[in-house]
Enzyme design. Structure first.
Site, mmCIF file in Angstrom:
data_model
loop_
_atom_site.group_PDB
_atom_site.id
_atom_site.type_symbol
_atom_site.label_atom_id
_atom_site.label_comp_id
_atom_site.label_asym_id
_atom_site.label_seq_id
_atom_site.Cartn_x
_atom_site.Cartn_y
_atom_site.Cartn_z
ATOM 1 N N SER A 95 56.128 -9.396 37.534
ATOM 2 C CA SER A 95 56.037 -10.517 38.486
ATOM 3 C C SER A 95 55.793 -11.777 37.665
ATOM 4 O O SER A 95 54.683 -11.959 37.146
ATOM 5 C CB SER A 95 54.868 -10.327 39.446
ATOM 6 O OG SER A 95 54.972 -9.107 40.120
ATOM 7 N N LYS A 170 58.940 -12.444 45.563
ATOM 8 C CA LYS A 170 57.627 -11.863 45.229
ATOM 9 C C LYS A 170 56.513 -12.899 45.434
ATOM 10 O O LYS A 170 55.427 -12.571 45.922
ATOM 11 C CB LYS A 170 57.645 -11.366 43.779
ATOM 12 C CG LYS A 170 56.326 -10.840 43.262
ATOM 13 C CD LYS A 170 55.902 -9.514 43.882
ATOM 14 C CE LYS A 170 54.544 -9.092 43.347
ATOM 15 N NZ LYS A 170 54.068 -7.846 43.950
ATOM 16 N N LYS A 238 47.116 -15.109 38.846
ATOM 17 C CA LYS A 238 48.347 -15.348 38.065
ATOM 18 C C LYS A 238 49.525 -15.582 39.001
ATOM 19 O O LYS A 238 50.292 -16.544 38.840
ATOM 20 C CB LYS A 238 48.579 -14.122 37.164
ATOM 21 C CG LYS A 238 49.806 -14.139 36.318
ATOM 22 C CD LYS A 238 50.984 -13.388 36.908
ATOM 23 C CE LYS A 238 50.759 -11.909 37.118
ATOM 24 N NZ LYS A 238 51.938 -11.204 37.627
HETATM 25 P P1 NAD Z 1 48.924 -3.840 33.090
HETATM 26 O O1 NAD Z 1 48.102 -4.919 32.486
HETATM 27 O O2 NAD Z 1 48.281 -2.573 33.512
HETATM 28 O O3 NAD Z 1 50.133 -3.438 32.078
HETATM 29 C C1 NAD Z 1 50.788 -4.328 31.224
HETATM 30 C C2 NAD Z 1 51.204 -3.560 29.978
HETATM 31 O O4 NAD Z 1 51.965 -4.432 29.154
HETATM 32 C C3 NAD Z 1 50.012 -3.067 29.162
HETATM 33 O O5 NAD Z 1 50.148 -1.670 28.925
HETATM 34 C C4 NAD Z 1 50.115 -3.864 27.874
HETATM 35 O O6 NAD Z 1 49.674 -3.148 26.727
HETATM 36 C C5 NAD Z 1 51.606 -4.135 27.820
HETATM 37 N N1 NAD Z 1 51.943 -5.276 26.981
HETATM 38 C C6 NAD Z 1 51.434 -6.530 27.041
HETATM 39 N N2 NAD Z 1 52.018 -7.299 26.108
HETATM 40 C C7 NAD Z 1 52.910 -6.513 25.458
HETATM 41 C C8 NAD Z 1 53.808 -6.727 24.375
HETATM 42 N N3 NAD Z 1 53.886 -7.906 23.771
HETATM 43 N N4 NAD Z 1 54.576 -5.682 23.968
HETATM 44 C C9 NAD Z 1 54.486 -4.475 24.552
HETATM 45 N N5 NAD Z 1 53.638 -4.205 25.588
HETATM 46 C C10 NAD Z 1 52.868 -5.216 26.005
HETATM 47 O O7 NAD Z 1 49.710 -4.532 34.305
HETATM 48 P P2 NAD Z 1 50.370 -3.815 35.586
HETATM 49 O O8 NAD Z 1 49.365 -3.700 36.664
HETATM 50 O O9 NAD Z 1 51.141 -2.619 35.123
HETATM 51 O O10 NAD Z 1 51.360 -4.992 36.058
HETATM 52 C C11 NAD Z 1 52.587 -5.258 35.402
HETATM 53 C C12 NAD Z 1 53.336 -6.287 36.231
HETATM 54 O O11 NAD Z 1 53.577 -5.755 37.552
HETATM 55 C C13 NAD Z 1 52.546 -7.602 36.451
HETATM 56 O O12 NAD Z 1 53.441 -8.678 36.437
HETATM 57 C C14 NAD Z 1 51.931 -7.406 37.833
HETATM 58 O O13 NAD Z 1 51.659 -8.639 38.491
HETATM 59 C C15 NAD Z 1 53.029 -6.623 38.527
HETATM 60 N N6 NAD Z 1 52.571 -5.816 39.670
HETATM 61 C C16 NAD Z 1 51.409 -5.107 39.589
HETATM 62 C C17 NAD Z 1 50.989 -4.363 40.701
HETATM 63 C C18 NAD Z 1 49.684 -3.583 40.673
HETATM 64 O O14 NAD Z 1 49.237 -3.172 41.744
HETATM 65 N N7 NAD Z 1 49.085 -3.345 39.510
HETATM 66 C C19 NAD Z 1 51.765 -4.338 41.861
HETATM 67 C C20 NAD Z 1 52.975 -5.035 41.895
HETATM 68 C C21 NAD Z 1 53.365 -5.782 40.776
#
Ligand code: NAD
Length: 294
Positions: A95, A170, A238
């Site tokens: 997102s 979104k 965010k």
């Molecule tokens: P999270 O923080 O759990 O996961 C992010 C991952 O990205 C981590 O494992 C981190 O190590 C990895 N990462 C960060 N920088 C990196 C890089 N340079 N290279 C490789 N890996 C890297 O986040 P999430 O909850 O999985 O959310 C991911 C996306 O999905 C976000 O944009 C969030 O807004 C969206 N989202 C989340 C949810 C939810 O309920 N958690 C629901 C819908 C959408």
């Protein structure tokens, strides 16, 4: 089809597993967190590097926190895009700001790489079940080709317009969710202060016009004082920052978004950033001294 997925957090990890279960077994994965990579590798994916993913995959997927992460992974020095071949495709499921999606797509287009922005709604439970809702922006023919891949992770996959339209959709989703949670906290606090049991208010109104998926998910958490995150305050901050940026750039008025963002920021400043967004109830508790938790 050779697929690369970068970003194996709360969402990316179960999504990777569902891609494998869906029969797309040629899956390369990478993340800064090696434990997450190993967990997905045990299920059949190959632990890889951003360079190998860029060089060898037909389609590259990302599931990263925000615009700067996607930009640096894709377009930074030694980024994935520098290794991708013309004719390959990038699908960003994070997102992020829709303007950033358009900027990334423009740079990739110059290399002959098409892009879809495909953020999701549904949170971790639906990521695990493979029943997420995808909101997609991009060209119809690219969407048609990759829709079956997205359907391994989602129950609903809708093309909303050109690149950026997925993330604009979104943002709309996140505004509606945040404002609903605020209204719910405000209304239940009013009931409590007026001497009516907020649990009975929820029971009485959930089947009527005010009822919603947000109400069904978040009212019980408020009433139980359960702050365990499905979706964290900091992630919602965010998203609403991206909504405010987008709104300012197109001249859309978003006073409700600005107000709820201030409340989320207050919670962040009071050690609430890692709590579920239903902790907005704590802001009303701070104002009134009335707690919804029984
Ligand atoms: P999270 O923080 O759990 O996961 C992010 C991952 O990205 C981590 O494992 C981190 O190590 C990895 N990462 C960060 N920088 C990196 C890089 N340079 N290279 C490789 N890996 C890297 O986040 P999430 O909850 O999985 O959310 C991911 C996306 O999905 C976000 O944009 C969030 O807004 C969206 N989202 C989340 C949810 C939810 O309920 N958690 C629901 C819908 C959408």
């Amino acid at each position: 089809m050779k697929i690369g997925l970068i970003g194996l957090g709360i969402m990316g990890k179960p999504m990777a597993k569902n891609i494998l279960k869906g029969g797309y077994t040629d899956l390369l994965v990478s993340d800064l967190n090696q434990a997450a990579v190993e967990e997905v590798a045990v299920c059949g994916a190959k632990a890889s590097s951003n360079e190998e993913i860029g060089r060898t995959c037909d389609v590259v997927l990302t599931m990263l926190p925000n615009s700067p992460h996607v930009k640096s992974v894709m377009l930074g020095e030694g980024g994935v895009a520098s290794f991708m071949r013309p004719g390959t495709v990038f699908i960003d499921m994070s997102s992020i700001n829709p303007v950033a999606s358009q900027e990334i797509a423009a740079e990739l287009k110059a290399k002959g790489v098409e892009m879809l922005d495909a953020p999701v709604s549904g949170g971790e439970p639906k990521a695990i079940d493979g029943t997420l809702s995808f909101m997609v922006g991009g060209k119809q023919e690219v969407f048609d080709e990759y829709k079956p891949l997205l359907e391994t992770m989602g129950a609903s996959v809708v093309l909303c317009g050109e690149v950026g339209a997925g993330n604009t959709t979104k943002l709309a989703n996140q505004i509606i969710v945040a404002c609903n949670i605020q209204a719910l906290a405000e209304a239940l606090t009013l009931a409590k202060m007026a001497g009516v049991d907020p649990g009975l208010v929820f029971e009485a109104i959930k089947g009527g016009l005010a009822g919603s998926t947000v109400m069904n998910a978040k009212a019980p958490m408020m009433l139980e004082g359960n702050r365990k995150p499905g979706f964290k305050i900091d992630l919602h901050i965010k998203d609403l920052n991206n909504a405010l940026d987008c709104a300012h750039s197109v001249g859309a008025p978003v006073p409700m978004t600005a107000e709820v963002q201030e409340i989320l920021q207050w919670l962040h400043n009071h050690e609430g950033g890692q709590k579920d967004h239903s902790a907005i109830a704590e802001y009303y508790e701070y104002l009134t001294g009335a707690s919804l938790a029984c």
